[in-house]
Design an enzyme around this catalytic site. Structure first.
Site, PDB file in Angstrom:
ATOM      1  N   LEU A 239     -16.874 -30.751   6.916  1.00 25.34           N
ATOM      2  CA  LEU A 239     -15.728 -30.119   7.107  1.00 25.34           C
ATOM      3  C   LEU A 239     -15.454 -29.760   5.680  1.00 25.34           C
ATOM      4  O   LEU A 239     -15.158 -30.020   4.730  1.00 25.34           O
ATOM      5  CB  LEU A 239     -14.682 -30.941   7.472  1.00 25.34           C
ATOM      6  CG  LEU A 239     -14.564 -31.798   8.754  1.00 25.34           C
ATOM      7  CD1 LEU A 239     -13.644 -32.427   8.985  1.00 25.34           C
ATOM      8  CD2 LEU A 239     -14.830 -30.369   9.734  1.00 25.34           C
ATOM      9  N   ASP A 240     -15.935 -28.402   5.426  1.00 26.17           N
ATOM     10  CA  ASP A 240     -15.673 -28.002   3.966  1.00 26.17           C
ATOM     11  C   ASP A 240     -14.051 -27.703   3.620  1.00 26.17           C
ATOM     12  O   ASP A 240     -13.462 -26.919   4.382  1.00 26.17           O
ATOM     13  CB  ASP A 240     -16.319 -26.389   4.076  1.00 26.17           C
ATOM     14  CG  ASP A 240     -16.264 -25.694   2.599  1.00 26.17           C
ATOM     15  OD1 ASP A 240     -16.877 -26.051   1.716  1.00 26.17           O
ATOM     16  OD2 ASP A 240     -15.474 -24.410   2.574  1.00 26.17           O
ATOM     17  N   ALA A 241     -13.868 -27.957   2.363  1.00 27.82           N
ATOM     18  CA  ALA A 241     -12.491 -27.847   1.676  1.00 27.82           C
ATOM     19  C   ALA A 241     -11.540 -28.105   2.757  1.00 27.82           C
ATOM     20  O   ALA A 241     -10.375 -27.676   2.763  1.00 27.82           O
ATOM     21  CB  ALA A 241     -12.226 -26.308   1.486  1.00 27.82           C
ATOM     22  N   ILE A 242     -11.797 -29.203   3.379  1.00 26.05           N
ATOM     23  CA  ILE A 242     -10.869 -29.528   4.423  1.00 26.05           C
ATOM     24  C   ILE A 242      -9.483 -30.208   4.036  1.00 26.05           C
ATOM     25  O   ILE A 242      -8.319 -30.278   4.779  1.00 26.05           O
ATOM     26  CB  ILE A 242     -11.543 -30.927   5.225  1.00 26.05           C
ATOM     27  CG1 ILE A 242     -10.772 -30.971   6.556  1.00 26.05           C
ATOM     28  CG2 ILE A 242     -11.461 -32.145   4.381  1.00 26.05           C
ATOM     29  CD1 ILE A 242     -10.900 -29.940   7.551  1.00 26.05           C
TER      30      ILE A 242
END
Length: 588
Positions: A239-242
């Site tokens: 989960l990128d930059a979540i």
């Protein structure tokens, strides 16, 4: 399953209120049922021991290694099969979707493979040999995506997919990881005139438009994307930059309770459909905030990036002193045996500095920044609420970052030994190791790439020609050969000792300021490895009493990496270590 379904409704009610939650819940169950039918044949037998000592993750772009006339994913597939099938368990292919900027992190189409890289068949072929990690770049989407273009065309389906703000809104409390404006003006079709100027939320830049998770329709679309990735072989969802996904004016808009609730919802959905899939959260923030994404140890991410490790390791080698690293490592705690750390030292991004605030002084952080610039690297800054700027990220290859700007002409053997020593610390710590492609293959900083692109992060994103790379790997005098062979030796030994199991015990010793000392013990207590790392160019002796080594064992200790034996006296142990020497000692 009923209990989990009730939990889904509770999460949706928390996010949207009951009136919107009930119809959203019905739609979500239909999505879940569709993917459950598709994935009925998946094997869930490995759930009891999801991660073991045999697990490590290679982080790579789909075109990190290339060959003329061949699609890059095909080249990558063949290259990895030849070199890594016995040492690496998982391949994290950085975003391989069509994109418009940021080397893949501005996704145009979540469902397609970039045709310049290859096809889903090539991704699947890599998945036949390795477990796969996919990126869910779901905080934002490309300005060229159909979703955002539909928003600009005033299509009703997409009007709530993005966060619209008045340009004079008070957003002073919002945490800013970048120095560019938070709001970006765009022109949207309007009924009464040709175009209407609108300001949309853009945390990371004008081409990366933040998605609005206050829209139930948007959330359902994103959940469908995640399940599509699982259906196409993903066993890890990054989960990128979540941390930024929920926006609430008057708050910092980072780590909000709604953000955690959305991750809990994602976890429930994945557990329903494909429980062997693990969530890994990418939150480049101070350590305590970072580990909050474990939740209670059972309801959020199974893995979190150990972001404090890279700058602390760098500081340790710069100063020749392990004390700060030991204090931090001694504090590491996990909320359950269902979760673990994702340990890494380098990635496609730079070396984040925010995670060590509180462990290192501002003076120490500024010293790392100055040293990086002295070595030809770059320093990125972030804006503070008071208008000041702070070092945020070091942009330099990790191998070069360990160097000294006042020293020149170092021999490859010393460079390799120092670099492998840093990696040995990462491999020994409890968790699953993540290894960047350029670390494993001994790459230097790509200064020419920065000049070509104008972007500091390009410095460690060089694309390599396969034939040239393999020629260097075959040359016993090359730095690449020395690093890759040494790295492989550590990975092979790590795979063979249950002492490195992520659920094993970990004990940190501060017995010598220049030697990092770590005892790993297998979950059943039967295997031990004493990991020692000299972080200086000097010779040092480090000593242990029998009681420190979990009761002592007497006899001899054997180094897993070199095969040498060291005698102990009545369980006490004294070890002489050469410059940057690594020892992984097990009792014999």
């Amino acid at each position: 399953m009923i209990k989990l379904n009730e939990g889904l409704l509770e999460d949706l009610t928390y996010l949207f209120g009951l009136a919107k939650a009930e119809p959203t819940y019905s739609r979500l169950l239909r999505i879940v049922a569709t993917f459950q039918r598709q994935l009925l044949t998946q094997d869930h037998s490995s759930l009891a021991d999801r991660f073991t000592e045999k697990d490590s993750v290679l982080i790579t772009y789909g075109d990190m290694v290339r060959r003329q006339g061949e699609l890059p994913l095909k080249t990558l597939d063949d290259f990895l099969a030849k070199h890594l099938t016995n040492t690496v368990s998982t391949v994290h292919i950085l975003p391989f979707f069509p994109y418009s900027s940021d080397d893949g992190f501005s996704v145009i189409d979540y469902y397609a493979v970039d045709p310049n890289l290859g096809t889903w068949a090539y991704v699947s072929s890599i998945g036949d040999k390795f477990r796969l990690m996919f990126d869910a770049v779901i905080n934002h989407i490309s300005a060229e995506s159909d979703w955002f273009q539909g928003f600009l065309d005033n299509e009703p389906a997409y009007q709530e997919y993005f966060t619209v703000m008045e340009p004079d809104s008070d957003l002073s409390l919002v945490f800013r990881p970048r120095t560019m404006p938070l709001l970006t003006p765009v022109f949207r079709k309007a009924a009464n005139k040709a175009q209407d100027e609108t300001y949309v939320w853009t945390t990371f830049g004008a081409d990366q438009i933040d998605l609005n998770y206050q829209s139930p329709d948007l959330l359902l679309d994103i959940l469908a994307v995640l399940l599509f990735y699982v259906a196409n072989g993903a066993e890890f969802i990054r989960l990128d930059a979540i941390a930024f996904i929920w926006k609430e004016v008057g708050t910092s808009c980072i780590h909000l309770p709604q953000t955690h609730r959305i991750i809990q919802l994602m976890r429930k959905v994945l557990d329903l459909v494909s429980p062997q899939v693990a969530i890994i959260t990418e939150t480049n923030v101070p350590h305590e905030e970072n580990i909050s994404y474990f939740g209670d140890g059972s309801n959020e991410a199974q893995l979190v990036y150990n972001f404090s490790l890279p700058p602390l390791t760098l500081h340790t080698f710069h100063t020749g002193n392990v004390e700060a690293l030991c204090r931090w490592a001694s504090s590491l705690k996990l909320p359950s045996d269902q979760v673990t750390f994702f340990n890494f030292l380098a990635s496609h991004d730079g070396i984040g500095l925010t995670p060590v605030r509180g462990y290192l002084s501002e003076h120490d952080i500024n010293e790392m920044a100055r040293r990086t610039e002295g070595l030809g690297g770059h320093v990125s800054f972030r804006s503070n609420p008071d208008g000041s700027m702070s070092p945020y990220e070091l942009n330099i290859g990790f191998l070069d970052a360990l160097g000294d700007p006042t020293t020149s002409g170092e021999k490859n053997s010393l460079i390799a030994r120092r670099f492998l020593g840093s990696q040995a610390i990462m491999l020994a710590l409890r968790g699953v190791p993540g290894i960047y492609f350029h670390s494993l293959f001994g790459s230097r900083s790509w200064f020419e790439g920065v000049e070509q692109s104008g972007r500091a992060r390009t410095i460690n994103r060089q694309k390599l020609e396969r034939d040239d790379l393999e020629r260097e790997l075959a040359d016993p005098d090359s730095l690449r050969h020395e690093i890759f062979s040494g790295y492989n030796r550590m990975l092979e030994q790590r795979c063979q000792s249950k002492a490195f199991h992520p659920r094993g015990e970990q004990q940190i010793f501060l017995n010598h300021e220049a030697v990092f000392c770590l005892l790993r013990i297998s979950p059943d207590g039967h295997e031990k490895v004493l990991c020692l790392q000299n972080v200086t160019t000097e010779n040092h002796r480090v000593s242990f009493y029998a009681r420190e080594l979990n009761g002592g064992v007497g006899g001899s200790w054997k180094d897993l990496l070199s095969g040498i034996e060291i005698r102990s006296a009545k369980g006490d142990l004294a070890v002489d270590m050469g410059p940057y020497q690594t020892l992984w000692l097990t009792p014999v």
